[in-house]
Scaffold this active site. Structure first.
Site, PDB file in Angstrom:
ATOM      1  N   ALA A   1      -5.632 -10.269   6.178  1.00 15.63           N
ATOM      2  CA  ALA A   1      -5.119  -9.898   7.495  1.00 15.63           C
ATOM      3  C   ALA A   1      -6.251  -9.708   8.500  1.00 15.63           C
ATOM      4  O   ALA A   1      -6.190 -10.203   9.632  1.00 15.63           O
ATOM      5  CB  ALA A   1      -4.302  -8.612   7.368  1.00 15.63           C
TER       6      ALA A   1
ATOM      7  N   GLY B   1      -0.297 -14.701 -13.157  1.00 19.39           N
ATOM      8  CA  GLY B   1      -1.404 -14.587 -12.209  1.00 19.39           C
ATOM      9  C   GLY B   1      -1.942 -13.168 -12.179  1.00 19.39           C
ATOM     10  O   GLY B   1      -1.237 -12.245 -11.770  1.00 19.39           O
TER      11      GLY B   1
ATOM     12  N   ARG C   1      -1.212 -18.431  -2.541  1.00 21.26           N
ATOM     13  CA  ARG C   1      -0.357 -18.711  -1.380  1.00 21.26           C
ATOM     14  C   ARG C   1      -0.786 -20.013  -0.727  1.00 21.26           C
ATOM     15  O   ARG C   1      -1.920 -20.451  -0.870  1.00 21.26           O
ATOM     16  CB  ARG C   1      -0.432 -17.540  -0.380  1.00 21.26           C
ATOM     17  CG  ARG C   1       0.115 -16.246  -0.971  1.00 21.26           C
ATOM     18  CD  ARG C   1       0.001 -15.075  -0.014  1.00 21.26           C
ATOM     19  NE  ARG C   1       0.793 -15.218   1.189  1.00 21.26           N
ATOM     20  CZ  ARG C   1       2.089 -14.931   1.301  1.00 21.26           C
ATOM     21  NH1 ARG C   1       2.763 -14.493   0.238  1.00 21.26           N
ATOM     22  NH2 ARG C   1       2.716 -15.070   2.444  1.00 21.26           N
TER      23      ARG C   1
ATOM     24  N   GLY D   1      -4.378 -12.093 -10.245  1.00 19.13           N
ATOM     25  CA  GLY D   1      -5.197 -12.038  -9.035  1.00 19.13           C
ATOM     26  C   GLY D   1      -4.899 -10.746  -8.293  1.00 19.13           C
ATOM     27  O   GLY D   1      -4.478  -9.743  -8.891  1.00 19.13           O
TER      28      GLY D   1
ATOM     29  N   ILE E   1      -2.561  -9.885  -6.006  1.00 20.98           N
ATOM     30  CA  ILE E   1      -1.170  -9.419  -5.993  1.00 20.98           C
ATOM     31  C   ILE E   1      -0.749  -8.970  -7.392  1.00 20.98           C
ATOM     32  O   ILE E   1      -0.129  -7.904  -7.556  1.00 20.98           O
ATOM     33  CB  ILE E   1      -0.228 -10.523  -5.459  1.00 20.98           C
ATOM     34  CG1 ILE E   1      -0.514 -10.761  -3.972  1.00 20.98           C
ATOM     35  CG2 ILE E   1       1.239 -10.156  -5.700  1.00 20.98           C
ATOM     36  CD1 ILE E   1       0.350 -11.826  -3.319  1.00 20.98           C
TER      37      ILE E   1
ATOM     38  N   LYS F   1       0.835  -1.212   0.000  1.00 22.49           N
ATOM     39  CA  LYS F   1       0.000   0.000   0.000  1.00 22.49           C
ATOM     40  C   LYS F   1       0.868   1.260   0.000  1.00 22.49           C
ATOM     41  O   LYS F   1       0.482   2.285  -0.574  1.00 22.49           O
ATOM     42  CB  LYS F   1      -0.955  -0.007   1.190  1.00 22.49           C
ATOM     43  CG  LYS F   1      -2.295  -0.603   0.862  1.00 22.49           C
ATOM     44  CD  LYS F   1      -2.301  -2.108   0.865  1.00 22.49           C
ATOM     45  CE  LYS F   1      -2.553  -2.782  -0.424  1.00 22.49           C
ATOM     46  NZ  LYS F   1      -2.485  -4.250  -0.359  1.00 22.49           N
TER      47      LYS F   1
ATOM     48  N   HIS G   1     -22.917  15.529   2.736  1.00 25.10           N
ATOM     49  CA  HIS G   1     -22.790  16.000   1.357  1.00 25.10           C
ATOM     50  C   HIS G   1     -21.719  17.082   1.288  1.00 25.10           C
ATOM     51  O   HIS G   1     -21.702  17.967   2.148  1.00 25.10           O
ATOM     52  CB  HIS G   1     -24.118  16.570   0.868  1.00 25.10           C
ATOM     53  CG  HIS G   1     -24.017  17.158  -0.505  1.00 25.10           C
ATOM     54  ND1 HIS G   1     -23.952  16.369  -1.634  1.00 25.10           N
ATOM     55  CD2 HIS G   1     -23.921  18.448  -0.916  1.00 25.10           C
ATOM     56  CE1 HIS G   1     -23.835  17.156  -2.698  1.00 25.10           C
ATOM     57  NE2 HIS G   1     -23.811  18.425  -2.289  1.00 25.10           N
TER      58      HIS G   1
ATOM     59  N   VAL H   1       1.334 -20.778 -18.844  1.00 22.49           N
ATOM     60  CA  VAL H   1       2.789 -20.733 -19.063  1.00 22.49           C
ATOM     61  C   VAL H   1       3.312 -22.164 -19.150  1.00 22.49           C
ATOM     62  O   VAL H   1       3.022 -22.999 -18.291  1.00 22.49           O
ATOM     63  CB  VAL H   1       3.471 -19.964 -17.915  1.00 22.49           C
ATOM     64  CG1 VAL H   1       4.984 -20.034 -18.043  1.00 22.49           C
ATOM     65  CG2 VAL H   1       2.995 -18.513 -17.896  1.00 22.49           C
TER      66      VAL H   1
ATOM     67  N   GLU I   1      -2.773 -14.810 -17.144  1.00 26.37           N
ATOM     68  CA  GLU I   1      -3.725 -15.405 -16.203  1.00 26.37           C
ATOM     69  C   GLU I   1      -4.274 -16.706 -16.797  1.00 26.37           C
ATOM     70  O   GLU I   1      -4.780 -16.706 -17.922  1.00 26.37           O
ATOM     71  CB  GLU I   1      -4.862 -14.403 -15.935  1.00 26.37           C
ATOM     72  CG  GLU I   1      -6.091 -14.956 -15.275  1.00 26.37           C
ATOM     73  CD  GLU I   1      -5.837 -15.603 -13.906  1.00 26.37           C
ATOM     74  OE1 GLU I   1      -5.174 -14.985 -13.066  1.00 26.37           O
ATOM     75  OE2 GLU I   1      -6.313 -16.745 -13.711  1.00 26.37           O
TER      76      GLU I   1
END
Ligand code: FAD
Ligand code: NAD
Length: 477
Positions: A326, A188, A278, A190, A192, A58, A450, A245, A211
């Site tokens: 997490a 991938g 993972r 996804g 990550i 992040k 607002h 792949v 993917e």
């Protein structure tokens, strides 16, 4: 005589350290054992999330987003001047944030009287825990009434793309490239793949995501996923679906062979990130005299209260079933500590939010349309576009929408799906409404400030009954 504890937690990620703090808060004598060390060999509690996951990703998403906005949007705001990239300063900022949080977790554990042990641990029968200090000191045992396993997860390896730590890397290494790769491949598409792909694209890489599945973001609501695919493609992420792949070859970069519906293809990249999911960290976690029931991908099998098949032994976080998030692990940590202390506790697995920190962000909670249709549930849909939000216009980003699915008969909210700016914050309002078993009418009758992006959620709630104010003439159900 071995040390005796009420609770020993193995692993100090967001599941384990939270379980340890709550255990200590409830008056239980608690130890937390973790083996993560920083680049200087110092203990670095916080697990994957803090060291190579949620937080550093992040930090880089934020920095790279600022660079992109400076290029794409500043002139529209009447701002001029060229902003340039200093990658090493950007990486140093990320490291400072991580180290600050490592220290924060250390002092939280200390101030709650949790004994922190920097070691690898292995569970033996009778809740004896073998402790192998990371500094190489002699191993020893501690005993505990209760043991909480929270050893997390690691990236899945791909046989056709073995990691070499240089050209072919996992997500951890991809958070620290010392220069921007010109051509970056990612296996991938996804969570990550999309987040790290966004970071490096914004910093200047040509990013190609390979993917395997034909469907993009299969776990998301299909309308949101389709919008996401369009937005990310417009930004320049080259997302190739149905791509398998078949081999990788190293030169000064990586040559990747893959197959899709159109045949076989070859691409050359400077770097390749493998991000194909993972798997749980359960290797050497328990001795043969303490056989834990195990499931797929190394997961420890647990019941709804995270009890394993061994009395007094619990497992939480990425080590067990459920989304690898997490906040899910932290909530399980709190639940288990409270159960051990004799309290009523549970986790509402139906209201765990998912967020992709791309731009626009994607977030959801509860069931999506396909899941409700498959279950034969009658539901109504209310939706509202960011394009009609004054705040979104003022912020300069009107992409996206919020969509609410509510039961036809009871009006109870069954799912909320969104794509747009700050969805990671907006989704909390939907989670609270669902946690309180709220209806779309409850949200519709709530007053929202607002101008704010949360008005998009408000209008979507009113739209469930065809009564959105700023949507033109809606159909009434
Ligand atoms: P971990 O965080 O993996 O911690 C386990 C700890 O146990 C580690 O410190 C490990 O070294 C230690 N350990 C393992 N074995 C032993 C042993 N035998 N003895 C002692 N210690 C041991 N999730 C989100 O919710 N939001 C996000 O934005 C997000 N972003 C992510 C970005 C990336 C790049 C990655 C890789 C993951 C991200 N995740 C995110 C997922 C999140 O990091 C995990 O879900 C979370 O860290 C799991 O927490 P945990 O406590 O179960 O395990
Ligand atoms: P993921 O499951 O999100 O995505 C992996 C992708 O790789 C999938 O789309 C899958 O179809 C694809 N794939 C699998 N095998 C493949 C192959 N051989 N070739 C090509 N594609 C293949 O997993 P991830 O992105 O590695 O993330 C791991 C976990 O970390 C996730 O469970 C996620 O919850 C968590 N995480 C969360 C966040 C967040 O909350 N924002 C961010 C990063 C990671």
């Amino acid at each position: 005589m071995a040390d005796q504890f009420d609770v020993v937690v193995i692993g100090a990620g967001p599941a384990g350290y939270v379980a340890a703090i709550r255990s200590a808060q409830l008056g239980l004598k608690t130890a937390c054992i973790d083996d993560w060390l920083d680049e200087k060999g110092q203990p670095a509690p916080g697990g994957t999330c803090l060291n190579v996951g949620c937080i550093p990703s992040k930090a880089l998403l934020e920095s790279s987003e600022l660079l992109e906005r400076s290029r794409e949007e500043f002139s529209d705001h009447g701002l001029s001047g060229k902003v340039t990239l200093d990658l090493s300063a950007m990486l140093a900022r990320k490291r400072r944030i991580v180290r600050g949080l490592n220290q924060g977790v250390t002092s939280l554990l200390k101030s709650n009287d949790v004994k922190m042990i920097s070691a690898r641990a292995c569970l033996h029968s009778g809740r004896r825990v073998e402790v192998m200090p990371v500094d190489g000191a002699e191993h020893y045992f501690i005993d505990s009434e209760n043991v909480i396993l929270a050893t997390g997860s690691r990236p899945v390896d791909l046989a056709v793309a073995p990691l070499d730590g240089e050209q072919i890397v996992d997500s951890a290494a991809a958070l620290s490239f010392s220069e921007v790769p010109q051509r970056l491949g990612i296996i991938g598409a996804g969570v990550i793949g999309l987040e790290l792909g966004s970071v490096w694209r914004r910093l200047g890489s040509d990013v190609v995501l390979l993917e395997a599945q034909d469907e993009f973001l299969a776990m998301a609501d299909s309308q949101i996923a389709n919008d996401g695919l369009r937005f990310f493609t417009e930004q320049g992420l080259d997302i190739r679906l149905g791509a398998r792949v078949t081999s990788t070859t190293r030169d000064d970069g990586v040559i990747v062979d893959y197959q899709d519906a159109d045949g076989t293809h070859q691409e050359r990249f400077d770097r390749l990130i493998v991000a194909v999911g993972r798997e749980a960290n359960s290797d050497h976690l328990f001795a043969s005299d303490c056989p834990l029931a195990m499931g797929r991908r190394g997961q420890v099998i647990v019941d709804d209260h995270c009890r394993t098949n061994q009395p007094g032994v619990y497992a939480i976080g990425d080590l067990v079933r459920g989304p690898m998030l997490a906040h899910k692990g932290s909530e399980e940590g709190i639940m288990v500590a409270e159960v051990i202390a004799g309290k009523q506790a549970w986790v509402d697995y139906e209201t765990i939010p998912s967020v992709l920190y791309t731009q626009p962000e994607i977030a959801w909670v509860g069931k999506n349309e396909a899941q409700l249709k498959a279950a034969g549930t009658d539901f109504r849909v209310g939706s509202f576009p960011y394009a009609a939000s004054g705040r979104a216009m003022a912020m300069g980003d009107t992409r996206g929408l919020v969509k609410i699915l509510a039961d036809v008969h009871t009006d109870r909210i069954l799912g909320v799906h969104m794509i747009g700016n700050h969805c990671s914050e907006l989704i909390a309002e939907a989670v609270i409404a669902m946690q309180f078993q709220g209806s779309s009418e409850d949200l519709a009758m709530t007053v929202f400030a607002h101008p704010s992006l949360s008005e998009v959620l408000h209008e979507a709630a009113m739209d469930v009954n065809g009564l959105a104010i700023h949507k033109g003439r809606s159909r009434r159900p």
